[in-house]
Design an enzyme around this catalytic site. Sequence first.
Site, PDB file in Angstrom:
ATOM      1  N   TYR A   1       0.842  -1.206   0.000  1.00  0.00           N
ATOM      2  CA  TYR A   1       0.000   0.000   0.000  1.00  0.00           C
ATOM      3  C   TYR A   1       0.870   1.247   0.000  1.00  0.00           C
ATOM      4  O   TYR A   1       2.082   1.181   0.215  1.00  0.00           O
ATOM      5  CB  TYR A   1      -0.965  -0.003   1.184  1.00  0.00           C
ATOM      6  CG  TYR A   1      -0.330   0.276   2.525  1.00  0.00           C
ATOM      7  CD1 TYR A   1       0.444  -0.686   3.173  1.00  0.00           C
ATOM      8  CD2 TYR A   1      -0.487   1.512   3.157  1.00  0.00           C
ATOM      9  CE1 TYR A   1       1.026  -0.421   4.409  1.00  0.00           C
ATOM     10  CE2 TYR A   1       0.093   1.775   4.388  1.00  0.00           C
ATOM     11  CZ  TYR A   1       0.845   0.802   5.008  1.00  0.00           C
ATOM     12  OH  TYR A   1       1.428   1.068   6.221  1.00  0.00           O
TER      13      TYR A   1
ATOM     14  N   ARG B   1       8.215   4.200  -4.386  1.00  0.00           N
ATOM     15  CA  ARG B   1       8.206   3.218  -3.286  1.00  0.00           C
ATOM     16  C   ARG B   1       7.139   2.151  -3.523  1.00  0.00           C
ATOM     17  O   ARG B   1       7.322   0.987  -3.173  1.00  0.00           O
ATOM     18  CB  ARG B   1       7.982   3.926  -1.947  1.00  0.00           C
ATOM     19  CG  ARG B   1       8.128   2.976  -0.760  1.00  0.00           C
ATOM     20  CD  ARG B   1       8.062   3.690   0.575  1.00  0.00           C
ATOM     21  NE  ARG B   1       6.783   4.332   0.780  1.00  0.00           N
ATOM     22  CZ  ARG B   1       6.488   5.105   1.803  1.00  0.00           C
ATOM     23  NH1 ARG B   1       7.397   5.358   2.738  1.00  0.00           N
ATOM     24  NH2 ARG B   1       5.300   5.661   1.923  1.00  0.00           N
TER      25      ARG B   1
ATOM     26  N   ARG C   1      -8.082 -21.243  -0.916  1.00  0.00           N
ATOM     27  CA  ARG C   1      -7.051 -20.685  -0.060  1.00  0.00           C
ATOM     28  C   ARG C   1      -5.833 -21.604  -0.049  1.00  0.00           C
ATOM     29  O   ARG C   1      -5.924 -22.760   0.339  1.00  0.00           O
ATOM     30  CB  ARG C   1      -7.575 -20.541   1.373  1.00  0.00           C
ATOM     31  CG  ARG C   1      -6.548 -19.939   2.310  1.00  0.00           C
ATOM     32  CD  ARG C   1      -7.014 -19.976   3.749  1.00  0.00           C
ATOM     33  NE  ARG C   1      -6.023 -19.383   4.636  1.00  0.00           N
ATOM     34  CZ  ARG C   1      -4.953 -20.019   5.112  1.00  0.00           C
ATOM     35  NH1 ARG C   1      -4.738 -21.274   4.796  1.00  0.00           N
ATOM     36  NH2 ARG C   1      -4.103 -19.397   5.899  1.00  0.00           N
TER      37      ARG C   1
ATOM     38  N   HIS D   1      -1.257 -21.248   0.376  1.00  0.00           N
ATOM     39  CA  HIS D   1      -0.190 -20.291   0.656  1.00  0.00           C
ATOM     40  C   HIS D   1       0.518 -19.850  -0.610  1.00  0.00           C
ATOM     41  O   HIS D   1       0.847 -18.682  -0.775  1.00  0.00           O
ATOM     42  CB  HIS D   1       0.829 -20.904   1.637  1.00  0.00           C
ATOM     43  CG  HIS D   1       0.330 -20.951   3.038  1.00  0.00           C
ATOM     44  ND1 HIS D   1      -0.756 -21.699   3.421  1.00  0.00           N
ATOM     45  CD2 HIS D   1       0.749 -20.325   4.162  1.00  0.00           C
ATOM     46  CE1 HIS D   1      -0.975 -21.548   4.704  1.00  0.00           C
ATOM     47  NE2 HIS D   1      -0.080 -20.709   5.182  1.00  0.00           N
TER      48      HIS D   1
ATOM     49  N   LYS E   1       6.431  -1.871   2.228  1.00  0.00           N
ATOM     50  CA  LYS E   1       5.196  -1.310   2.804  1.00  0.00           C
ATOM     51  C   LYS E   1       4.058  -2.306   2.573  1.00  0.00           C
ATOM     52  O   LYS E   1       3.173  -2.108   1.736  1.00  0.00           O
ATOM     53  CB  LYS E   1       4.908   0.056   2.166  1.00  0.00           C
ATOM     54  CG  LYS E   1       4.035   0.944   3.042  1.00  0.00           C
ATOM     55  CD  LYS E   1       4.114   2.387   2.591  1.00  0.00           C
ATOM     56  CE  LYS E   1       3.050   3.284   3.220  1.00  0.00           C
ATOM     57  NZ  LYS E   1       3.119   3.380   4.674  1.00  0.00           N
TER      58      LYS E   1
ATOM     59  N   GLU F   1      12.450   2.427  14.297  1.00  0.00           N
ATOM     60  CA  GLU F   1      11.454   3.421  13.889  1.00  0.00           C
ATOM     61  C   GLU F   1      10.305   3.310  14.871  1.00  0.00           C
ATOM     62  O   GLU F   1      10.494   2.798  15.974  1.00  0.00           O
ATOM     63  CB  GLU F   1      11.018   3.183  12.436  1.00  0.00           C
ATOM     64  CG  GLU F   1      10.448   1.806  12.181  1.00  0.00           C
ATOM     65  CD  GLU F   1       9.947   1.623  10.753  1.00  0.00           C
ATOM     66  OE1 GLU F   1       9.698   2.588  10.040  1.00  0.00           O
ATOM     67  OE2 GLU F   1       9.791   0.440  10.363  1.00  0.00           O
TER      68      GLU F   1
ATOM     69  N   LEU G   1      10.925   1.293   7.445  1.00  0.00           N
ATOM     70  CA  LEU G   1      10.305   1.727   6.209  1.00  0.00           C
ATOM     71  C   LEU G   1      11.021   3.000   5.751  1.00  0.00           C
ATOM     72  O   LEU G   1      11.208   3.916   6.570  1.00  0.00           O
ATOM     73  CB  LEU G   1       8.814   2.018   6.434  1.00  0.00           C
ATOM     74  CG  LEU G   1       8.101   2.345   5.131  1.00  0.00           C
ATOM     75  CD1 LEU G   1       7.730   1.060   4.401  1.00  0.00           C
ATOM     76  CD2 LEU G   1       6.883   3.198   5.342  1.00  0.00           C
TER      77      LEU G   1
HETATM   78  N1  PMP Z   1       7.455   3.708   9.332  1.00  0.00           N
HETATM   79  C1  PMP Z   1       6.335   2.976   9.322  1.00  0.00           C
HETATM   80  C2  PMP Z   1       6.340   1.635   9.974  1.00  0.00           C
HETATM   81  C3  PMP Z   1       5.173   3.472   8.700  1.00  0.00           C
HETATM   82  O1  PMP Z   1       4.044   2.737   8.679  1.00  0.00           O
HETATM   83  C4  PMP Z   1       5.209   4.758   8.104  1.00  0.00           C
HETATM   84  C5  PMP Z   1       4.020   5.315   7.369  1.00  0.00           C
HETATM   85  N2  PMP Z   1       2.843   5.315   8.036  1.00  0.00           N
HETATM   86  C6  PMP Z   1       6.391   5.500   8.162  1.00  0.00           C
HETATM   87  C7  PMP Z   1       7.504   4.938   8.757  1.00  0.00           C
HETATM   88  C8  PMP Z   1       6.484   6.873   7.553  1.00  0.00           C
HETATM   89  O2  PMP Z   1       6.455   6.811   6.154  1.00  0.00           O
HETATM   90  P1  PMP Z   1       5.963   8.051   5.277  1.00  0.00           P
HETATM   91  O3  PMP Z   1       6.737   9.224   5.728  1.00  0.00           O
HETATM   92  O4  PMP Z   1       6.265   7.660   3.896  1.00  0.00           O
HETATM   93  O5  PMP Z   1       4.498   8.212   5.555  1.00  0.00           O
END
Ligand code: PMP
Length: 278
Positions: A30, A49, A99, A101, A145, A177, A201
């Site tokens: 997403y 991305r 269903r 895997h 993502k 993060e 991410l």
């Molecule tokens: N880390 C994670 C785990 C996220 O889910 C997100 C976005 N929601 C971010 C960082 C920030 O990414 P962005 O600045 O592209 O929204």
Amino acid sequence: MVYLNGNFIPKEKAYISVMDRGFLFGDGVYEVFPVYDKKIIGFEAHLSRLQDGLDAINIKNPHSNDDWKSLIKKIISFNIKNANQAIYLQISRGCDQNRKHTYDELDPTIYIQSSLIGPREKNSLFKGKSAITREDIRWLKSNTKATSLLANTLYAQEAKENNAEEAILLRDGIVTEASSSNVFIVKDNCIYTHPKGRNILPGITRDITISLAKKLDIKVNETTFSKEQLMEADEVWITSSTREILPITSVDNNIINSGLSGPIWSLIYDQYQLLKTA
Ligand code: PMP
């Protein structure tokens, strides 16, 4: 109005099959595009991305960037009552007969919706927000993502139950993060954030924040930092497309520095606001 597999329809009428692998396995990727008065921040970077995410999980991109742009612009125009919009775009691998895997090549399910981005007035942010810390037990492909976000949603829920804005994640004592944002600290006028790689991410707001800081001649170190450095930082921020750049002034009930947002945050916040109208 939302977009589902070729149709613009009211959200209440948008349904997918129970055989959709997005539903069964969280098998999809997403993107979230922030939109301010029809202006999309970081459009190309988000599309790039998205492509990386599709490549990582072996789904062929069903559209060209031009097609994505026109679909997204239509959703923006249908939802113009949301002055500031977060456009959520999801691609799942699609539906199979049964269903299982493993997968064959399927027709991906494409869903796009708009929701409101709340105001982030500067004077409401001076006191900052609070965060908790948790051990980062996610898989080692956190740079993708993916829609399978169970660990992240559980962390977010724990933060909520502790009246905190975010859960900041630690792997072997290192801040990676947060549950849905990237983490920055400031120490002695230098900015630190975890380097890109499989543990975080690669946030688009993270990249924008780094380039704004560099423009202001503030030194940025994309190097790891520990929980101790987090707790002793002059400033802590989180960044994301919907939260922008948000000061964190308390972590695990300990006050960070003075307990107020800091001067470097203030400078970067102002620069970020300019992007909305540029
Ligand atoms: N880390 C994670 C785990 C996220 O889910 C997100 C976005 N929601 C971010 C960082 C920030 O990414 P962005 O600045 O592209 O929204």
